[in-house]
Design a protein around this motif. Sequence first.
Motif, mmCIF file in Angstrom:
data_model
loop_
_atom_site.group_PDB
_atom_site.id
_atom_site.type_symbol
_atom_site.label_atom_id
_atom_site.label_comp_id
_atom_site.label_asym_id
_atom_site.label_seq_id
_atom_site.Cartn_x
_atom_site.Cartn_y
_atom_site.Cartn_z
ATOM 1 N N PHE A 104 -42.384 -7.020 -81.218
ATOM 2 C CA PHE A 104 -43.435 -6.068 -80.812
ATOM 3 C C PHE A 104 -42.882 -4.734 -80.346
ATOM 4 C CE2 PHE A 104 -42.716 -6.199 -76.307
ATOM 5 C CZ PHE A 104 -42.140 -7.440 -76.083
ATOM 6 N N GLU A 137 -44.639 0.474 -80.277
ATOM 7 C CA GLU A 137 -45.271 -0.845 -80.375
ATOM 8 C C GLU A 137 -45.375 -1.202 -81.853
ATOM 9 O OE1 GLU A 137 -47.479 -4.292 -80.354
ATOM 10 O OE2 GLU A 137 -48.099 -2.506 -81.470
ATOM 11 N N GLY A 140 -49.229 -4.394 -83.086
ATOM 12 C CA GLY A 140 -50.644 -4.220 -82.764
ATOM 13 C C GLY A 140 -51.146 -2.905 -83.320
ATOM 14 N N TYR A 166 -55.927 -2.382 -78.831
ATOM 15 C CA TYR A 166 -54.890 -2.994 -77.992
ATOM 16 C C TYR A 166 -55.543 -3.742 -76.843
ATOM 17 C CZ TYR A 166 -50.838 -0.818 -80.164
ATOM 18 O OH TYR A 166 -49.862 -0.472 -81.047
ATOM 19 N N SER A 169 -52.625 -7.075 -72.330
ATOM 20 C CA SER A 169 -51.320 -7.744 -72.362
ATOM 21 C C SER A 169 -50.406 -7.133 -73.432
ATOM 22 C CB SER A 169 -51.488 -9.247 -72.585
ATOM 23 O OG SER A 169 -52.259 -9.496 -73.736
ATOM 24 N N GLU A 170 -50.997 -6.709 -74.541
ATOM 25 C CA GLU A 170 -50.192 -6.034 -75.574
ATOM 26 C C GLU A 170 -49.618 -4.716 -75.046
ATOM 27 O OE1 GLU A 170 -52.049 -7.114 -79.928
ATOM 28 O OE2 GLU A 170 -53.236 -5.818 -78.636
ATOM 29 N N ARG A 173 -46.742 -5.435 -72.298
ATOM 30 C CA ARG A 173 -45.401 -5.870 -72.713
ATOM 31 C C ARG A 173 -44.600 -4.730 -73.350
ATOM 32 N NH1 ARG A 173 -46.266 -10.028 -77.898
ATOM 33 N NH2 ARG A 173 -47.220 -8.467 -79.242
ATOM 34 N N SER A 245 -47.857 3.819 -79.164
ATOM 35 C CA SER A 245 -48.468 2.779 -79.989
ATOM 36 C C SER A 245 -47.874 2.777 -81.399
ATOM 37 C CB SER A 245 -49.974 3.027 -80.051
ATOM 38 O OG SER A 245 -50.219 4.321 -80.587
ATOM 39 N N ARG B 159 -59.921 -5.102 -73.958
ATOM 40 C CA ARG B 159 -59.405 -4.703 -75.263
ATOM 41 C C ARG B 159 -60.017 -3.351 -75.598
ATOM 42 N NH1 ARG B 159 -60.949 -6.185 -81.036
ATOM 43 N NH2 ARG B 159 -59.019 -6.238 -82.244
#
Lengths: 362, 362
Positions: A104, A137, A140, A166, A169-170, A173, A245, B159
Amino acid sequence: MTQTYRITLLPGDGIGPEIMAVAVEVLEVVAKQEGLNFEFTTALIGGAAIEATGEPLPAETLDACRQSDGVLLAAIGGYQWDNLPRHLRPETGLLGLRAGLGLFANLRPAAILPQLIDASTLKREVVEGVDIMVVRELTGGVYFGEPKGIFTTETGEKRGVNTMAYTESEIDRIAKVGFETAQKRTKKLCSVDKANVLEVSQLWRDRVTAMANDYPDVELTHMYVDNAAMQLVRAPKQFDTIVTSNLFGDILSDAAAMLTGSIGMLPSASLGATGLGVFEPVHGSAPDIAGQDKANPLAQVLSTAMLLRYGLHQPHAADRIESAVLKVLDLGYRTGDIMSADMTAVGCREMGRVLIEALAGS
Amino acid sequence: MTQTYRITLLPGDGIGPEIMAVAVEVLEVVAKQEGLNFEFTTALIGGAAIEATGEPLPAETLDACRQSDGVLLAAIGGYQWDNLPRHLRPETGLLGLRAGLGLFANLRPAAILPQLIDASTLKREVVEGVDIMVVRELTGGVYFGEPKGIFTTETGEKRGVNTMAYTESEIDRIAKVGFETAQKRTKKLCSVDKANVLEVSQLWRDRVTAMANDYPDVELTHMYVDNAAMQLVRAPKQFDTIVTSNLFGDILSDAAAMLTGSIGMLPSASLGATGLGVFEPVHGSAPDIAGQDKANPLAQVLSTAMLLRYGLHQPHAADRIESAVLKVLDLGYRTGDIMSADMTAVGCREMGRVLIEALAGS
Ligand SMILES: [Mg+2]
Ligand SMILES: [Mg+2]
């Protein structure tokens, strides 16, 4: 006792096999010098895998990667596969590999090498000392978000749809990787988003801002993606670590890479939660020069150094490789993509030979 | 009989009122010279509108714009409104204006002016002669796509979601502007997408490719957005007209603008199907220098020239203004953002004065 590492090699397409051969030679020399042992497994990906198996990421390839301590990838893609259905394209294999290994975080260094500063299209005073790390990232955002596809609207016309999304939690991290990377560098982190327009970016900004409390030693700033694209051109030295991102990182890491004057020189690392990573050059498969011994293997070799440093935690071996690369540049050896006046033009194999010489003398 | 045009002025925030004042003076001088008559209506937008009415785009403002022959906008936004809820932010007013007037095409020229070439961070030989027009789709894509918002997933985490979507008709109308713009220039059109990963881009590429049959005199190429960001840095002269989606155009038009060395110099036009357009500088509201007579009014003045050329079809009046801008630059007048050695530093008002002098002598 000799430390043994299982390394999966994915040469891929185009110039991939040529540059991978150089990287493996380099790894074997360093292994002897450092008392390491590498077990190499070569597997198929991209167009080469399509030709052999009908799919860009065969299950055996993903299995081999999962069972290894590190994956060294060269490059994928070529004109002949551009018109295949999307699920059969080489790029789909790469996306599948990243997803399948849970990678990721993509680390994309863009540092100016003093020996190559004139290769930059930017003025020397603007790029001298530029040393940027883009943390992108990777699994995602809009490249993966559902729903996606080409649908038919009520009025009967087609509508192409992708979803930029997103979860908290994405974001958390990847933000953590951003803060920790900044901590290892100059402790400056710039989070790039489009929070003035996009809700997904607003959530991104809120989470990154909240996490800053856990890293009081890191100076966090925020920048909109369009401004970041401008600032990379205007004053790239203002950046140290950038976290962003998937799509924004795709664009900005490439723009940052080009500041150096040659993406033929740049490595990258893709990391997951387990420590297993994929290390690969930034450049593509360059099908136009494939098989002609013209490719620059240095990004592949520097990817090997990233494998040693970030994947296998062998910083001394990584240092050896990076020093050898700087040494051959100091000695004036250049492949076509980085050639300049008074330098010695070499092909891919000859660059490999002088690298081995430089390593032997280290 | 004198031709009368109703022009809505939207000075907005920050340096907006200062630069708008210069543009209006310039328009009034040109009006006398060309036998035109302007009826100006000033309306509120952005932070100024929030302060006065509680919303960033009051209905009266949109009505005034709809009843006019052209809209001249300066700049919006400022730190004090950054933390308001999204629907109350200055940027929301700008997005609403574009949507309310059906402005789906944003034309962003990025041309190097010989007098200012040293302001570029790129080497002279790389940027000399650069003349790019980015045609950006303005009312679709991920900035507007539904669904959007911050939702709660089944597992209870937030989200953030935006939808990147285009219908065939949305693609066709912006592609048409792209082809027609290219026809007026060097007949080279580069369509930028991310068709190797995104379905919405695949539909984009299919439609643009199909439309090329209607424009056999235009040479169409396709490029991925990350590569385009690199190529703008590596070799910007390869581009003439670029057509792309909303987000990609936002990023690439800004990167292209920065090649010139100062976005303080660049105008833009936003056009719809009816001929009514909004003309505005590329730069922002620069709240840090607002009210200090430091702003560069030339982009606002060049926006006035675009209003005359693309909105009111008065090319001769537009030529007068553009010539006057080149003349004051030739005479060495520079605001702080474009200042260089041996030039004459002036503020916003003084730049306006010498522009009027240059116009009077034309
Ligand atoms: Mg990329
Ligand atoms: Mg922008």
